[in-house]
Design an enzyme around this catalytic site. Structure first.
Site, PDB file in Angstrom:
ATOM      1  N   ARG A 110      -7.828 -17.087   9.201  1.00 32.84           N
ATOM      2  CA  ARG A 110      -8.680 -15.551   9.402  1.00 32.84           C
ATOM      3  C   ARG A 110      -9.516 -15.216   8.396  1.00 32.84           C
ATOM      4  O   ARG A 110     -10.906 -15.252   8.508  1.00 32.84           O
ATOM      5  CB  ARG A 110      -7.508 -14.827   9.818  1.00 32.84           C
ATOM      6  CG  ARG A 110      -8.139 -13.486  10.657  1.00 32.84           C
ATOM      7  CD  ARG A 110      -8.818 -12.188   9.924  1.00 32.84           C
ATOM      8  NE  ARG A 110      -8.047 -11.829   8.814  1.00 32.84           N
ATOM      9  CZ  ARG A 110      -8.479 -10.800   8.108  1.00 32.84           C
ATOM     10  NH1 ARG A 110      -9.790 -10.505   8.130  1.00 32.84           N
ATOM     11  NH2 ARG A 110      -7.590 -10.468   7.021  1.00 32.84           N
ATOM     12  N   ASP A 111      -9.179 -14.595   7.306  1.00 32.72           N
ATOM     13  CA  ASP A 111      -9.861 -14.011   6.244  1.00 32.72           C
ATOM     14  C   ASP A 111     -10.635 -15.071   5.692  1.00 32.72           C
ATOM     15  O   ASP A 111     -11.856 -14.506   5.371  1.00 32.72           O
ATOM     16  CB  ASP A 111      -9.011 -13.253   5.261  1.00 32.72           C
ATOM     17  CG  ASP A 111      -9.777 -12.310   4.624  1.00 32.72           C
ATOM     18  OD1 ASP A 111     -11.034 -11.938   4.880  1.00 32.72           O
ATOM     19  OD2 ASP A 111      -9.199 -11.652   3.466  1.00 32.72           O
ATOM     20  N   HIS A 170      -2.775  -7.682  -1.039  1.00 29.66           N
ATOM     21  CA  HIS A 170      -3.932  -8.566  -0.446  1.00 29.66           C
ATOM     22  C   HIS A 170      -5.111  -8.392  -1.714  1.00 29.66           C
ATOM     23  O   HIS A 170      -5.721  -7.383  -1.457  1.00 29.66           O
ATOM     24  CB  HIS A 170      -4.330  -8.099   0.950  1.00 29.66           C
ATOM     25  CG  HIS A 170      -5.515  -9.134   1.329  1.00 29.66           C
ATOM     26  ND1 HIS A 170      -5.437  -9.762   2.541  1.00 29.66           N
ATOM     27  CD2 HIS A 170      -6.800  -8.892   1.014  1.00 29.66           C
ATOM     28  CE1 HIS A 170      -6.450 -10.560   2.647  1.00 29.66           C
ATOM     29  NE2 HIS A 170      -7.478  -9.809   2.038  1.00 29.66           N
ATOM     30  N   HIS A 228      -8.505  -9.793  -3.644  1.00 32.77           N
ATOM     31  CA  HIS A 228      -9.708 -10.596  -3.727  1.00 32.77           C
ATOM     32  C   HIS A 228      -9.948 -10.835  -5.131  1.00 32.77           C
ATOM     33  O   HIS A 228      -9.596  -9.924  -6.000  1.00 32.77           O
ATOM     34  CB  HIS A 228     -11.018 -10.012  -3.009  1.00 32.77           C
ATOM     35  CG  HIS A 228     -10.740 -10.087  -1.435  1.00 32.77           C
ATOM     36  ND1 HIS A 228     -12.014 -10.604  -0.712  1.00 32.77           N
ATOM     37  CD2 HIS A 228      -9.933  -9.855  -0.767  1.00 32.77           C
ATOM     38  CE1 HIS A 228     -11.461 -10.390   0.479  1.00 32.77           C
ATOM     39  NE2 HIS A 228     -10.352 -10.073   0.666  1.00 32.77           N
ATOM     40  N   CYS A 268     -15.185 -10.097   3.076  1.00 35.63           N
ATOM     41  CA  CYS A 268     -15.287  -9.309   4.326  1.00 35.63           C
ATOM     42  C   CYS A 268     -16.858  -9.270   4.548  1.00 35.63           C
ATOM     43  O   CYS A 268     -17.648  -9.020   3.688  1.00 35.63           O
ATOM     44  CB  CYS A 268     -14.920  -7.825   3.883  1.00 35.63           C
ATOM     45  SG  CYS A 268     -15.143  -6.788   5.358  1.00 35.63           S
ATOM     46  N   ASN A 294     -10.512 -14.730  -1.269  1.00 37.21           N
ATOM     47  CA  ASN A 294      -9.319 -14.094  -1.564  1.00 37.21           C
ATOM     48  C   ASN A 294      -8.805 -14.966  -2.678  1.00 37.21           C
ATOM     49  O   ASN A 294      -9.390 -16.094  -3.213  1.00 37.21           O
ATOM     50  CB  ASN A 294      -8.362 -14.468  -0.491  1.00 37.21           C
ATOM     51  CG  ASN A 294      -8.733 -13.753   0.887  1.00 37.21           C
ATOM     52  OD1 ASN A 294      -8.304 -12.889   1.138  1.00 37.21           O
ATOM     53  ND2 ASN A 294      -9.714 -14.489   1.734  1.00 37.21           N
TER      54      ASN A 294
END
Length: 326
Positions: free
Chosen positions: A31-32, A225, A227, A258, A267
């Protein structure tokens, strides 16, 4: 076991069914990781990648997001990926949903947990989900109501973004982040996760905010979470662990970022995170060699996309031992 730090007991719902591990590594690459990549990864390749991650021992995988395909074509196959992941043994299947319509689709797909992205920075919220804070509160309340009425077994996480700063708003205070966390708890979500969306966080900030979050929310406090935009990702993991966080998001190869946060890079790298944790005597249940091998599906599907991480190149070294063997 690694006993060097005095920790709070921080066992959110994501860890409650994981009795044989100490830290839950949640893979968010599908996903990310993929959402910012222009080239669409074929669905069959995604399935092979997710299967390889499962075979490596990854227990939780965020397989995609339920968003309009015209906005993010990369995510058009999310329901199909949920169905595939549900066939895999010992994998908890999650997906991101930005609104009620996405939640309806996610619930129907059979997903086991949804994450709602809630920006502490209102300018980022307007850019990311096109909603003010008040509009987002209404959206979260509607999603929770639908879950309670029709899908009571699905967990809902509020993934708070820009909690340590925002490239649009600038400074985001701890007070603002804690207010949003408490607001989400009041609306009935099951977990609150904190995200350093643009890589502004420092270890001292991380330790302070997560410590206070635990005090105010108890076991509703959830994942971290991070980055790695400014190279602080793993240092922030250690800081969060010191105050008891036991669930960490990561992306294979460090891909991601993002698309609505200028300057946000990938990430933290799953392979490097697992090595760090296992080296500290913390069981993740993940086989690093099999995890590195899973990168091959990314290389095949996205040959021009850079992948990151030290462990895939350097290896674990002759002195390395898994936590379970210490």
């Amino acid at each position: 076991m690694f006993l060097g730090f005095h920790c709070f007991c921080w066992v959110g719902k994501g860890m409650s069914n994981q009795k044989d591990i100490d830290i839950l590594v949640s893979e968010v690459g599908p996903r990310d990781g993929l959402q910012s990549i222009k080239q669409t990864m074929p669905t069959d390749m995604k399935k092979m990648w997710i299967s390889a991650l499962s075979e490596a021992g990854v227990r939780e995988i965020e397989v995609g997001s339920f968003v309009p395909p015209k906005l993010l074509p990369q995510m058009a196959d999310c329901a199909d990926l949920v169905q595939h992941a549900l066939t895999l043994e010992n994998v908890f299947v999650t997906a991101l949903v930005p609104n009620l319509r996405g939640a309806e689709s996610a619930f129907k797909s059979g997903v086991q947990k949804i994450t709602i992205p809630v920006s502490v920075s209102e300018p980022h919220s307007l850019s990311n989900v096109r909603k003010t804070h008040e509009q987002m509160y209404s959206e979260v309340a509607s999603i929770v109501a639908l879950r309670n009425e029709q899908y009571p077994n699905v967990l809902i996480e509020a993934g708070l973004s820009t909690v340590f700063g925002c490239t649009i708003q600038g400074i985001v205070t701890e007070k603002e982040s804690l207010f949003m966390a408490n607001k989400m708890a009041a609306l009935g979500i099951d977990e609150v996760g904190l995200a350093d969306t643009v890589g502004y966080a420092t270890p001292l900030q991380v330790k302070s905010l997560f410590k206070q979050l635990k005090i105010e929310l108890g076991n509703i406090a959830g994942s971290a979470h991070f980055h790695n935009t400014r190279g602080q990702g793993l240092a922030n993991v250690l800081a969060a662990y010191e105050v008891g966080v036991t669930t960490f998001d990561a992306s294979q190869g460090g891909i991601g970022g993002c698309p609505y946060a200028p300057g946000a890079s990938g990430n933290i790298v799953t392979e490097d995170l697992v090595f760090l944790l296992e080296s500290m005597g913390l069981r993740t249940g993940i086989d690093i060699e099999k995890l590195v091998a899973a990168r091959e599906w990314l290389k095949k599907a996205l040959p021009n996309e850079p992948l990151y991480g030290f462990i895939p190149d350097a290896g674990v070294g002759k002195a390395f031992k898994y936590a379970k063997d210490m």
